[in-house]
Design an enzyme around this catalytic site. Structure first.
Site, PDB file in Angstrom:
ATOM      1  N   ALA A  47       0.825  -1.204   0.000  1.00  0.00           N
ATOM      2  CA  ALA A  47       0.000   0.000   0.000  1.00  0.00           C
ATOM      3  C   ALA A  47       0.855   1.249   0.000  1.00  0.00           C
ATOM      4  CB  ALA A  47      -0.918  -0.001   1.212  1.00  0.00           C
ATOM      5  N   GLY A  48       2.172   1.072   0.047  1.00  0.00           N
ATOM      6  CA  GLY A  48       3.061   2.227  -0.007  1.00  0.00           C
ATOM      7  C   GLY A  48       3.228   2.951   1.315  1.00  0.00           C
ATOM      8  N   GLU A  55       4.463   0.377  12.547  1.00  0.00           N
ATOM      9  CA  GLU A  55       4.524  -1.077  12.437  1.00  0.00           C
ATOM     10  C   GLU A  55       5.115  -1.714  13.692  1.00  0.00           C
ATOM     11  OE1 GLU A  55       6.615  -4.287   9.487  1.00  0.00           O
ATOM     12  OE2 GLU A  55       5.641  -2.562   8.578  1.00  0.00           O
ATOM     13  N   ARG A 295       5.185 -11.292  -1.377  1.00  0.00           N
ATOM     14  CA  ARG A 295       6.234 -10.629  -0.611  1.00  0.00           C
ATOM     15  C   ARG A 295       7.367 -11.619  -0.333  1.00  0.00           C
ATOM     16  NH1 ARG A 295       1.724  -8.558   3.520  1.00  0.00           N
ATOM     17  NH2 ARG A 295       1.538  -6.358   2.937  1.00  0.00           N
ATOM     18  N   TYR A 320      10.324  -8.325   2.617  1.00  0.00           N
ATOM     19  CA  TYR A 320       9.029  -8.676   3.199  1.00  0.00           C
ATOM     20  C   TYR A 320       8.052  -7.494   3.148  1.00  0.00           C
ATOM     21  CZ  TYR A 320       5.648 -11.021   6.277  1.00  0.00           C
ATOM     22  OH  TYR A 320       4.513 -11.589   6.800  1.00  0.00           O
ATOM     23  N   LYS A 501      34.900  19.559  18.653  1.00  0.00           N
ATOM     24  CA  LYS A 501      34.831  19.183  20.059  1.00  0.00           C
ATOM     25  C   LYS A 501      34.870  20.480  20.857  1.00  0.00           C
ATOM     26  CE  LYS A 501      36.915  16.908  23.957  1.00  0.00           C
ATOM     27  NZ  LYS A 501      38.180  16.523  24.596  1.00  0.00           N
TER      28      LYS A 501
END
EC number: 2.8.1.10
Length: 660
Positions: A47-48, A55, A295, A320, A501
């Site tokens: 689905a992009g 997730e 997938r 995947y 630094k």
């Protein structure tokens, strides 16, 4: 007869293969792409969504890779759209992750049901709230693939449609030819395997098809608004992705059915039913289309990236659910690897992680007692590459040190002061394996004793210079010297070096940094584009404040500079490590390798050590010892120590004893 004529042959014409081909072509390589069956690629079972946090990817190399790719998306999309004149539907709309239960612990990005109604009205009454991820969004995967196809063709990539590889013919550790069923054999100097779910047919890699069914709805004509959803909904059993043209994509099933084709009644029923349960108004929308794809899944759901089992073979498969998200970073890192510049981040995604044989312990260098007779046996001299390789080899899930977007294999930084001569300094730095060396700008500028010719004493094409503001007593002085340091780095060939630094030290006796002056200078230098590495007391509140103003690291002292007292501020340093979101570098006071290992075992990201090496009886041997101690401490921290107990616990089992 083989089809020869390209520098690189990319096997696989999905989104990953095309993006790699584009990156390589833009870097001057001639490229050929073999595309098997575009309609069945994983690009269609997507689905992009650009959703690493929605997730729920856990902390680690996979999440780091995904976030790095997400950060690349805006500029990558702009480049692609400029090349083709085609939109790819990139929409950083944010993602809502609705939940039916309230989380046990509060979260800054949690929206309760009442607040959620403002973000997305019409959700099911069962929804108790949602996590809000404003940095995430979506791209139209179909438009993306079409734009990539146009871009590679326009740039002169040779694209062979309907041409699937059936074998890789190897000879003496190289892929000599890629065999196809009907188009003959192909050969190239370098081969990239980006065949997705079909990778297992060409190599014994644990990559297998996971079928995904999808559907799309259409907002009905006359509904009143072209798109009632303005954000992606990432539910617990469905995701709903609105397109700005009125389409709403529903996804996706995950079925272990091999290459079984077509949509199923059960799959479509599951998608539509779960979508309506989450957002009931969808029941009145038009079912527009259903489709499926395969997938490429791996056992740990991480991709397989980087050098393959043949010398001229690079792997880019097994993405995947995250192929679209990881496309920009995959294209960048794989192209670098093909061109002979592999990124250390690839180590965590090597195909070799699925080989269960115990790794052979690395041979450690044996050093002689004097610098003059320093030799290394059974191994090459310690270098950033070998020390970093040892770390990643023994803990492939670790990631390299990254500061302000730049990665380093070694977690040890060293200084250039207090050495007896440049020869010992050079050998000590080399033995330590460090890649970052700090230089006092003022002392080089004024040719202070021991610093004359320092700028020319080291090979700055191999070592990253960290200019420091040593000797500055006020914020104003430090800002001025930092600007000089940046120019000094440019003169020595490091055009993009904006590191400094930051030291503001008015105290001549104990050399303790001024917290107020340090904060003032840091704020200004960050505004001027510096990557600021501030040297501070072990003050957790100051560390957090410096992080908030944009410093690239925080560098708490273990004990006063050059004192060799070791870690005297362990409790406060531990708090800084636990709360910081930027690298924590323990700086100053470390006197022995055991103290270096102690700091790393606490979870420090890196160390800066100068006096303990430079003033040791054998600086070269001590440099090596500190490099190995840094490595050992990191491995120990990642491995996890055993709990401390008040009683003994036998290491030998009591069962099976011989008794009389």
């Amino acid at each position: 007869m083989a089809n020869q004529g390209s520098d690189v042959l990319v096997v696989g014409g999905g989104v990953i293969g095309l993006a790699i081909a584009l990156e390589l072509r833009q870097q001057g390589a001639s490229v050929t792409v073999l595309s098997r069956d575009f309609q069945q690629a994983a690009s269609h079972a997507a689905a992009g969504m650009l959703a690493p946090q929605a997730e729920g990817l856990p902390p680690g190399p996979m999440l780091d890779l995904a976030l790095a790719s997400l950060a690349l998306y805006p500029s990558w999309v702009n480049k692609l759209e400029a090349l083709t004149g085609q939109s790819v539907g990139y929409w950083p709309c944010g993602i809502l992750a609705p939940r039916r239960t309230v989380p046990a612990s509060s979260s800054q990005n949690w929206l309760d049901a009442a607040t959620l109604a403002y973000y997305q009205p019409g959700l099911s009454h069962n929804v108790q709230g949602a996590f809000w991820h404003p940095d995430e969004g979506q791209v139209d995967n179909r438009l993306l693939v079409q734009a990539l196809r146009s871009a590679v063709i326009d740039l002169g990539v040779t694209l062979h449609e309907g041409t699937g590889a059936i074998a890789l013919r190897q000879y003496q550790g190289r892929v000599e030819q890629v065999c196809t069923a009907h188009a003959g054999d192909f050969s190239a100097d370098q081969v990239v395997l980006a065949t997705g779910a079909w990778a297992h047919e060409l190599l014994p890699l644990p990559v297998f098809p996971r079928k995904g069914e999808m559907a799309s709805l259409r907002v009905p004509l006359g509904y009143g608004t072209p798109q009632p959803l303005q954000r992606v909904l990432f539910g617990e059993d469905i995701y709903i992705v609105p397109r700005r043209d009125g389409r709403i994509v529903l996804g996706a099933t995950s079925q272990d059915v091999g290459f079984a084709p077509h949509n199923t009644a059960g799959g479509v029923h599951q998608l539509v039913g779960n979508a309506i349960a989450l957002l009931p108004l969808l029941a009145d929308f038009t079912l527009e289309e259903t489709w499926w794809g395969y997938r490429p899944a791996t056992p740990d759901e991480w991709p397989i990236l980087g050098p393959g089992p043949a010398a001229n073979l690079t792997l880019a498969t097994g993405h995947y659910r995250n192929g679209i998200l990881l496309t920009p970073i995959t294209a960048q890192l794989v192209a670098q690897a093909v061109l002979g510049q592999p990124d250390p981040r690839l180590a965590a995604f090597s195909w070799q992680r699925f080989h269960t044989a115990s790794p052979t312990p690395p041979h450690l260098p044996v050093v002689s007692p004097t610098p003059q007779a320093m030799t290394f046996t059974n191994a090459a001299p310690a270098t950033p590459a070998t020390l970093g390789a040892m770390s990643l080899e023994n803990d492939p899930t670790d990631t390299p040190l990254t500061i302000a977007g730049r990665t380093f294999s070694s977690r040890l930084m060293t200084g250039t002061g207090k050495y007896d001569d440049f020869g010992v300094m050079r050998q000590s730095i080399a033995a330590s394996g460090c890649e970052i060396v700090t230089v006092a700008v003022r002392r080089v500028q004024t040719n202070a004793p021991g610093h004359q010719g320092l700028a020319e004493a080291l090979d700055w094409s191999k070592i990253w210079m960290l200019p420091n503001t040593a000797g500055c007593k006020t914020a104003e002085e430090a800002i001025r010297v930092a600007r000089l340091g940046r120019e000094m780095a440019k003169l020595l060939g490091q055009e993009d070096n904006n590191f400094v630094k930051l030291e503001v030290i008015p105290d001549a006796k104990y050399l303790l940094p001024d917290p107020i002056g340090t904060l003032e200078a840091a704020e200004q230098l960050v505004k001027e584009g510096f990557a600021v590495l501030p040297y501070i007391n072990a003050d957790p509140l100051l560390a957090k404040r410096l992080e908030e103003v944009g410093c690239a690291t925080v560098m708490p002292l273990g004990s006063p500079i050059g004192s060799g007292q070791g870690i005297r501020n362990a409790a406060n340093i531990q708090i800084i490590i636990e709360t910081a979101k930027v690298p924590v570098v323990v700086d100053a006071g470390i006197g022995t390798p055991s103290e270096a290992a102690e700091a790393m075992e606490m979870g420090a990201d890196a160390l800066l050590i100068n006096t303990a090496i430079a003033k040791a009886a054998n600086p070269i041997a001590m440099g090596l010892a500190m490099g190995l101690a840094t490595l050992a401490g990191r491995l120990a921290y990642r491995a996890g120590r055993i709990p401390v107990q008040g009683v003994a616990s036998a290491s030998s089992p009591l069962t099976g004893r011989v008794t009389e």
